[in-house]
Design a protein around this motif. Structure first.
Motif, mmCIF file in Angstrom:
data_model
loop_
_atom_site.group_PDB
_atom_site.id
_atom_site.type_symbol
_atom_site.label_atom_id
_atom_site.label_comp_id
_atom_site.label_asym_id
_atom_site.label_seq_id
_atom_site.Cartn_x
_atom_site.Cartn_y
_atom_site.Cartn_z
ATOM 1 N N GLY A 154 -25.138 75.959 -13.059
ATOM 2 C CA GLY A 154 -25.525 74.832 -12.227
ATOM 3 C C GLY A 154 -25.321 73.502 -12.917
ATOM 4 N N GLU A 155 -25.472 72.454 -12.108
ATOM 5 C CA GLU A 155 -25.413 71.074 -12.596
ATOM 6 C C GLU A 155 -26.618 70.339 -12.044
ATOM 7 O OE1 GLU A 155 -21.660 68.511 -13.153
ATOM 8 O OE2 GLU A 155 -22.469 67.912 -11.199
ATOM 9 N N VAL A 156 -27.442 69.798 -12.938
ATOM 10 C CA VAL A 156 -28.691 69.161 -12.517
ATOM 11 C C VAL A 156 -28.877 67.864 -13.290
ATOM 12 C CG1 VAL A 156 -29.947 70.608 -14.187
ATOM 13 C CG2 VAL A 156 -31.205 69.456 -12.354
ATOM 14 N N THR A 157 -29.264 66.816 -12.580
ATOM 15 C CA THR A 157 -29.623 65.547 -13.210
ATOM 16 C C THR A 157 -31.140 65.413 -13.208
ATOM 17 O OG1 THR A 157 -29.417 64.363 -11.102
ATOM 18 C CG2 THR A 157 -27.489 64.420 -12.537
ATOM 19 N N PHE A 158 -31.660 64.671 -14.168
ATOM 20 C CA PHE A 158 -33.111 64.500 -14.243
ATOM 21 C C PHE A 158 -33.458 63.062 -14.567
ATOM 22 C CE2 PHE A 158 -31.649 65.750 -18.464
ATOM 23 C CZ PHE A 158 -32.263 64.819 -19.288
ATOM 24 N N GLU A 159 -34.615 62.664 -14.084
ATOM 25 C CA GLU A 159 -35.181 61.347 -14.385
ATOM 26 C C GLU A 159 -36.645 61.560 -14.734
ATOM 27 O OE1 GLU A 159 -34.656 58.602 -11.236
ATOM 28 O OE2 GLU A 159 -32.479 58.831 -11.131
ATOM 29 N N GLY A 160 -37.068 60.963 -15.829
ATOM 30 C CA GLY A 160 -38.441 61.171 -16.255
ATOM 31 C C GLY A 160 -39.041 59.954 -16.915
ATOM 32 N N GLN A 161 -40.363 59.946 -16.943
ATOM 33 C CA GLN A 161 -41.126 58.949 -17.681
ATOM 34 C C GLN A 161 -42.152 59.671 -18.533
ATOM 35 O OE1 GLN A 161 -41.933 54.748 -16.028
ATOM 36 N NE2 GLN A 161 -42.305 56.101 -14.300
ATOM 37 N N VAL A 162 -42.325 59.192 -19.739
ATOM 38 C CA VAL A 162 -43.305 59.750 -20.662
ATOM 39 C C VAL A 162 -44.113 58.598 -21.223
ATOM 40 C CG1 VAL A 162 -43.662 61.076 -22.770
ATOM 41 C CG2 VAL A 162 -41.770 61.649 -21.250
ATOM 42 N N GLY A 163 -45.430 58.752 -21.280
ATOM 43 C CA GLY A 163 -46.271 57.671 -21.775
ATOM 44 C C GLY A 163 -47.474 58.179 -22.531
ATOM 45 N N SER A 164 -48.158 57.255 -23.182
ATOM 46 C CA SER A 164 -49.411 57.587 -23.869
ATOM 47 C C SER A 164 -50.348 56.395 -23.802
ATOM 48 C CB SER A 164 -49.151 57.972 -25.327
ATOM 49 O OG SER A 164 -48.646 56.870 -26.063
ATOM 50 N N GLU A 165 -51.638 56.680 -23.736
ATOM 51 C CA GLU A 165 -52.674 55.654 -23.685
ATOM 52 C C GLU A 165 -53.828 56.123 -24.568
ATOM 53 O OE1 GLU A 165 -53.660 54.808 -19.513
ATOM 54 O OE2 GLU A 165 -51.769 55.796 -18.993
ATOM 55 N N PHE A 166 -53.989 55.490 -25.721
ATOM 56 C CA PHE A 166 -55.050 55.846 -26.652
ATOM 57 C C PHE A 166 -55.875 54.616 -26.995
ATOM 58 C CE2 PHE A 166 -52.200 59.387 -27.227
ATOM 59 C CZ PHE A 166 -53.062 60.470 -27.431
ATOM 60 N N GLU A 167 -57.159 54.814 -27.221
ATOM 61 C CA GLU A 167 -58.035 53.708 -27.566
ATOM 62 C C GLU A 167 -57.591 53.070 -28.885
ATOM 63 O OE1 GLU A 167 -62.041 55.032 -27.649
ATOM 64 O OE2 GLU A 167 -62.083 55.664 -25.540
ATOM 65 N N ASP A 168 -57.605 51.748 -28.889
ATOM 66 C CA ASP A 168 -57.268 50.966 -30.082
ATOM 67 C C ASP A 168 -55.809 51.102 -30.515
ATOM 68 O OD1 ASP A 168 -59.948 50.123 -30.256
ATOM 69 O OD2 ASP A 168 -60.474 51.946 -31.360
#
Length: 374
Positions: free
Chosen positions: A50-64
């Motif tokens: 197969g042939e597949v394209t992907f779009e993603g977002q990765v994030g982080s939220e930590f105190e200080d």
């Protein structure tokens, strides 16, 4: 009386044997889980190419800590029949450092990217080849490696991801290149503590080294819906989910999302990610050349040198051209011919002879005059 005793003994023995057979026919939770994993992997491998394209977002939220946001986009073309693939991705990582204490997430369209990464990789039965670039005019070059190569750096962020592995894999393993086969084998090694079937779903509880796991599988479509893990100390909790779509009676993932909560001083917060997959071709034939470094296309000059890493020492084999050919740019050019004395033209020989004689006469006259006055 003796006959009655014998008959009762025989009946008791028969019931005992039947009960034993019934218990033997009842598979254990571990056996049921192992069989389910085999069926899940078989279902994934129905999409053998197969042939597949992907779009993603990765994030982080930590105190200080300033929040982090990354875009991740790319494409994977694969053929499981020959263990081959072509893969490319672009990753942009952003951190908001507007002001101390400002924990708002950066706007991807307004904040300049930090550490942009471009990555190319292909594999075929003969080799795995990759190229990566994090800053302009600098890259890893093109490296030809053994086909079973895997990065040793556990923090590796540039290795091909396998969309067929979602649903069971944790994001941390997925981004390091764990494919569907490796993921299913990892789950097979866990201890099964419970196995339930309800409403067409299997809910499986597992454990290993201070971590409890729960997996939910849709038995009708034979797809994993979610995988969850929690450490016994309560510090880490992870949950990943996948959504699936049927293409020509083959189920493939279309979304993958995950959330990783951490509650421990001084690191309290979460990491998260969400991906979408778009399938353009499924169970189709692809030319073998696609799975070679010839498909990398044009690379910036100076970063397109190719080294074969399959031997005891890296071996330079050429510079990769846009058409996929190799050109040797390191061999010095042929030596220039030995310089010859300048040839004086015949018609000018008399001119040089006259000037030479005049110079000699002048020298003699000057010398004679000096002797007269001495």
């Amino acid at each position: 009386m003796r006959s009655l005793t014998i008959m009762l003994y025989c009946l008791l023995l028969q019931f005992t044997l039947l009960a034993g057979v019934g218990m033997a026919d009842e598979p254990s939770p571990a056996s049921r889980w192992s069989q389910l994993l085999t069926r899940l992997l078989d279902a994934r491998q129905k999409s053998y190419s197969g042939e597949v394209t992907f779009e993603g977002q990765v994030g982080s939220e930590f105190e200080d800590y300033p929040p982090f946001l990354a875009r991740h986009e790319g494409k994977r073309t694969y053929d499981l029949r020959t263990a081959s693939f072509f893969y490319e991705h672009t990753r942009e990582c952003r951190v908001n450092v507007v002001a101390p204490g400002d924990h708002s997430l950066p706007d991807p369209d307004q904040v300049a990217p930090l550490r942009p990464v471009r990555y190319l990789c292909c594999r075929n039965p003969e080799y795995l080849c990759d190229w990566s670039q994090e800053v302009p005019n600098s890259s890893s070059g093109v490296n030809v490696r053994p086909p079973d190569y895997a990065p040793h750096d556990q923090a590796c962020k540039s290795f091909p991801i396998d969309p067929l592995a979602v649903g069971l894999t944790k994001y941390g393993d997925w981004r390091k290149g764990k494919d569907a086969v490796a993921v299913h084998e990892t789950w097979r090694s866990l201890e099964v503590t419970d196995f339930k079937e309800e409403d067409g779903k299997a809910v499986v509880s597992l454990a290993k080294e201070g971590v409890e796991y729960t997996v939910v599988v849709d038995l009708d479509r034979m797809v994993p819906l979610s995988a969850e893990s929690t450490t016994l100390d309560g510090i880490f909790h992870y949950r990943g989910e996948a959504e699936w779509e049927s293409i020509d009676d083959v189920w493939v993932p279309v979304t993958f999302s995950w959330n990783h909560d951490v509650e421990s001083e001084p690191y309290t917060g979460r990491e998260w990610g969400e991906y979408t997959f778009t399938w353009s071709r499924l169970n189709d034939d692809f030319p073998p050349e696609l799975f070679t470094y010839a498909s990398f296309g044009e690379l910036p000059f100076g970063t397109n040198d190719v080294h074969d890493m399959r031997g005891p020492e890296p071996k330079y084999i050429g510079h990769l051209q846009p058409d996929g050919s190799l050109v040797d740019m390191h061999t010095p050019p042929e030596k220039l011919p030995t310089a010859q004395p300048l040839e004086v033209r015949p018609e000018r020989r008399w001119i040089w002879l006259v000037w030479g004689n005049l110079a000699a006469i002048v020298v003699l006259v000057v010398a004679y005059a000096r002797r007269r006055h001495a």
